[in-house]
Write a protein that holds these residues in place. Structure first.
Motif, PDB file in Angstrom:
ATOM      1  N   ARG A 178       3.582  -9.214   9.827  1.00 36.52           N
ATOM      2  CA  ARG A 178       2.687 -10.375   9.844  1.00 36.52           C
ATOM      3  C   ARG A 178       3.445 -11.690   9.720  1.00 36.52           C
ATOM      4  N   ARG A 214      -9.285 -10.584   6.902  1.00 36.59           N
ATOM      5  CA  ARG A 214      -9.561  -9.281   6.267  1.00 36.59           C
ATOM      6  C   ARG A 214     -10.425  -9.474   5.021  1.00 36.59           C
ATOM      7  N   GLU A 216     -13.974 -10.033   6.111  1.00 33.87           N
ATOM      8  CA  GLU A 216     -14.627  -8.773   6.482  1.00 33.87           C
ATOM      9  C   GLU A 216     -15.152  -8.047   5.248  1.00 33.87           C
ATOM     10  N   ASP A 249      -1.137  -1.958  12.766  1.00 33.44           N
ATOM     11  CA  ASP A 249      -2.533  -1.784  13.169  1.00 33.44           C
ATOM     12  C   ASP A 249      -3.176  -0.766  12.216  1.00 33.44           C
ATOM     13  N   GLY A 292      -8.536 -11.976  19.455  1.00 39.02           N
ATOM     14  CA  GLY A 292      -7.732 -11.071  18.636  1.00 39.02           C
ATOM     15  C   GLY A 292      -7.505  -9.745  19.337  1.00 39.02           C
ATOM     16  N   PRO A 293      -6.496  -8.964  18.966  1.00 30.67           N
ATOM     17  CA  PRO A 293      -5.551  -9.268  17.881  1.00 30.67           C
ATOM     18  C   PRO A 293      -4.491 -10.276  18.342  1.00 30.67           C
ATOM     19  N   ILE A 314      -3.459 -14.753  10.927  1.00 30.25           N
ATOM     20  CA  ILE A 314      -3.669 -13.450  11.553  1.00 30.25           C
ATOM     21  C   ILE A 314      -5.089 -13.402  12.118  1.00 30.25           C
ATOM     22  N   PRO A 365      -7.513 -10.774  13.619  1.00 31.96           N
ATOM     23  CA  PRO A 365      -7.728  -9.345  13.923  1.00 31.96           C
ATOM     24  C   PRO A 365      -8.496  -9.172  15.234  1.00 31.96           C
ATOM     25  N   LYS A 366      -8.542  -7.949  15.724  1.00 33.46           N
ATOM     26  CA  LYS A 366      -9.204  -7.727  17.017  1.00 33.46           C
ATOM     27  C   LYS A 366     -10.709  -7.939  16.945  1.00 33.46           C
ATOM     28  N   SER A 367     -11.267  -7.978  15.737  1.00 26.88           N
ATOM     29  CA  SER A 367     -12.706  -8.219  15.594  1.00 26.88           C
ATOM     30  C   SER A 367     -13.058  -9.708  15.544  1.00 26.88           C
TER      31      SER A 367
END
Length: 693
Positions: A384, A466, A469, A634, A659-660, A671, A673-675
């Motif tokens: 990261r 994160r 989330e 991942d 993302g990602p 960062i 994320p893919k979401s």
């Protein structure tokens, strides 16, 4: 050309600097120098002046926040302090509240007072709860005490007498007598530091102020001298824990008001962004090298309080620290920073923090002698953080040293591979922060799900998505200059000062005296105005008033915002209505038939600031071009996968980054994320929004 404005924030690991000049912004991040903090400040100043092209003569204002007062108390490195109290009460600061903050721990460690018992002295004198003298001050006893204090080598003296919040004349007379024979000793009077009812908190605050006063006075003196030698002629203001600015002389007299100055700057930044973007519900998330701070901001204003604990024995457990009665921006602070140390306990659980590697020796990856793994080391192992571009490339990180430290302390004891161990450290620290945020919100009757998170500090943008989330938050904002966010907030703070008085007032029809209340606020306004005018002589002043109110017979109060203007007989009913509205919001009910009383009155005076310009609407998405890619862990596949790397400086307003992805900048890394999808907003902030699946 306008003069430059410089903000300096000393943290436990890094010293952050932020400079605004002629419409341009520059920032710098250097390691804190704990033994002589001014050295880190001067190193950072040289760097930022070179970067911006400014000279010392170009500076028009310096605003400074520091953790030095807090650290002096936590590390017990303050001055040798004596406490002079009313005879018979020398043990009050050790008896404390007489309750157990950890109910079932038979080995519970109470915080030891800052002043040892042999340095606490009782003097015959007594005032009652209405300000009447019951026993005159025994001046001969005070004179007899002076040689004892001199023989002990006392550097600072706190003076706290019973009911001195009503009238401090006995405290002032004691100071004058002792000062005659004790030159060079500093004095802190409880009637000046914290003129509020309840002697334990008042004396604890006065003792803490006395304990740090010589340390802070010497440091601020050295810093002031170093700045003058450099050719800096502009005023130096100090950030206070309440979110205002104080002149240097006020800070030297009441250094205890600086304990949470850095985090307060971050909350001010988040509140300003909330107002600018029209966000009425915000969660401010500030994660630096040593701690993480979480603050709730509603309608563009952070929560305020007058209670704070420092040096908690069970770090971050309420009730285990030394109470201070000072104005603070209310937030929860947890030992979860980039430098927080990870370990495995006897039950094979991964623990992260509250111990921190700090700036010396720092995380293992710094290569400065640290061998214990930290959150930063875990982030390096997980890909990261770019080892060659940390803090703008000024600190080269060693991935191998980070990996070895993670293996030794976490991987081997648990039989985990290096990546899994590092991910475990990351998950634990994020869950610690999420849990602290949930508890903080529940205790204040607030929801988290519909808030926007504003993330700043060197480590926050790495962990923000994160954490969001985990909390059910779908929008994360990373402001411009996020890595030095608290310093950016300093430049948005008003010159302000808060005054409090404990005066018992009943709201019965035949007992409420509006003239008394008006006279009290006039005196408080004059005291605050003298401080604020010294820093902002020509500014229009904004006054905010509150009262601590309770039902008769209750032991604790709630704080109620008071209306502006003069009080009249008709104000009585309005005050009761405001109290019962606040009580119902806190406890879900009111108690009919009980009288209402006011214990404390507070007035905050602040220089008016320019209104915040509203942010323009978000333009259509513009595709962005990555500079390259690098392997990043991942969680779904439990392995490393190549992720596109963007540089924030390459992005334009409207740039869209799905993302990602990683968005790098000099002081931090975001960062995505893919979401989530990130966009650069018209105010220069990154907005990460959860993608509907």
């Amino acid at each position: 050309m306008e003069k430059a404005r410089l903000a300096v924030d000393i943290g436990g690991t890094f010293t952050d600097l932020f400079l605004e000049w002629d419409g341009k912004r520059s920032s710098a991040k250097v390691l804190t120098t704990p033994r002589a903090p001014e050295e880190g400040v001067m190193t950072g100043m040289a760097e930022i002046l070179k970067l911006s092209g400014a000279t010392p003569a170009d500076l028009g204002l310096i605003i400074h926040g520091t953790t030095l007062a807090t650290n002096a108390i936590i590390e017990r490195k303050g001055a040798k302090t004596a406490l002079v109290v009313t005879e018979g009460f020398r043990d009050s600061i050790e008896i404390a509240f007489e309750h157990r903050f950890e109910q079932y721990d038979i080995f519970m460690m109470k915080p030891s007072p800052l002043v040892a018992r042999e340095l606490r002295f009782g003097i015959p004198e007594r005032m009652d709860g209405r300000g009447n003298i019951l026993i005159p001050l025994d001046e001969d006893a005070v004179r007899t005490l002076a040689p004892k204090l001199k023989a002990q080598g006392i550097e600072a003296i706190a003076i706290g007498y019973m009911h001195a919040y009503l009238d401090g004349k006995h405290e002032r007379r004691t100071r004058d007598i002792l000062a005659e024979t004790l030159p060079g000793v500093s004095f802190s009077l409880s009637s000046e530091v914290s003129p509020e009812i309840r002697e334990y908190e008042r004396w604890s605050t006065a003792a803490a102020n006395a304990y740090v006063q010589p340390v802070m006075d010497r440091y601020l003196g050295r810093l002031d001298e170093a700045l003058r030698k450099l050719g800096v002629a502009c005023p130096l203001f100090m950030m206070t824990s309440g979110g205002g600015l104080a002149a240097l002389e006020t800070a030297r007299k009441f250094p205890i008001r600086l304990v949470e100055s850095g985090p307060a700057g971050g909350a001010i930044l988040a509140a300003a962004l909330a107002r600018r973007c029209g966000l009425d519900k915000v969660l401010s998330f500030d994660m630096g090298g040593t701690t993480a701070k979480i603050c709730l901001i509603d309608n563009g204003e952070p929560q305020h309080s007058r209670t704070f604990e420092v040096a908690r024995q069970y770090r971050f457990l309420k009730g285990s620290g030394l109470p201070l009665r000072i104005p603070v921006i209310e937030m929860v602070e947890i030992g979860a920073g980039g430098g927080s140390i990870a370990s495995v306990d006897s039950l094979s659980r991964v623990n992260v923090g509250p111990e921190s590697a700090g700036a010396e020796p720092g995380p293992a990856s710094y290569g400065r002698g640290g061998t214990k793994p930290t959150v930063t080391d875990a982030d390096v192992v997980l890909g990261r953080i770019d080892p060659g571009y940390f803090a703008g490339g000024s600190i080269k990180l060693s991935p191998e040293k980070a990996g070895v430290a993670v293996d030794e302390a976490v991987g081997k004891p648990l039989g985990l591979a290096r990546l899994d161990a590092a991910f475990g450290v990351s998950e634990i620290v994020e869950e610690n922060m999420a849990n602290a945020a949930r508890v903080h919100a529940v205790e204040r009757g607030k929801e988290l799900q519909n808030r926007t998170m504003i993330a700043f500090g060197g480590a926050a943008p790495i962990h923000a998505a994160r954490l969001a989330e985990k909390l059910g938050i779908s929008r994360v904002m990373v402001p411009s200059g996020a890595g030095v966010g608290s310093a950016v907030g300093f430049l948005m703070a008003p010159v302000a000062y808060e005054v409090v008085r404990s005066r018992y007032v009943q709201l019965d029809e035949d007992k409420f005296d509006p003239a008394f209340v008006n006279k009290l606020f006039a005196e408080m306004h004059a005291e605050a105005e003298a401080v604020v005018k010294a820093g902002a002589p020509n500014a229009k002043l904004i006054e905010v008033r509150t009262a601590d109110m309770r039902y008769r017979g209750q032991g604790h109060e709630i704080t109620v915002d008071l209306p502006a203007g003069e009080f009249t007989a008709a104000s009585r009913a309005k005050l009761i209505e405001l109290y019962e509205t606040g009580y119902a919001a806190t406890f879900g009910r009111t108690i009919p038939g009980l009288g209402v009383e006011i214990m404390n009155w507070t007035l905050r005076l602040a220089a008016e600031q320019q209104p915040v310009a509203k942010a323009p609407p978000q333009p259509a998405d513009i595709p962005s071009k990555a500079r390259g890619s690098r392997p990043v862990y991942d969680p779904a596949g439990q392995d490393m996968k190549d992720v596109s790397v963007y540089h924030r400086a390459d992005l334009v307003i409207g740039s869209c980054v799905p993302g990602p992805a990683i968005i790098a900048e000099d002081e931090t890394t975001t960062i995505v994320p893919k979401s989530f999808t990130a966009r650069l907003t018209p105010i220069g902030a990154l907005l990460l929004e959860k993608v509907e699946t």
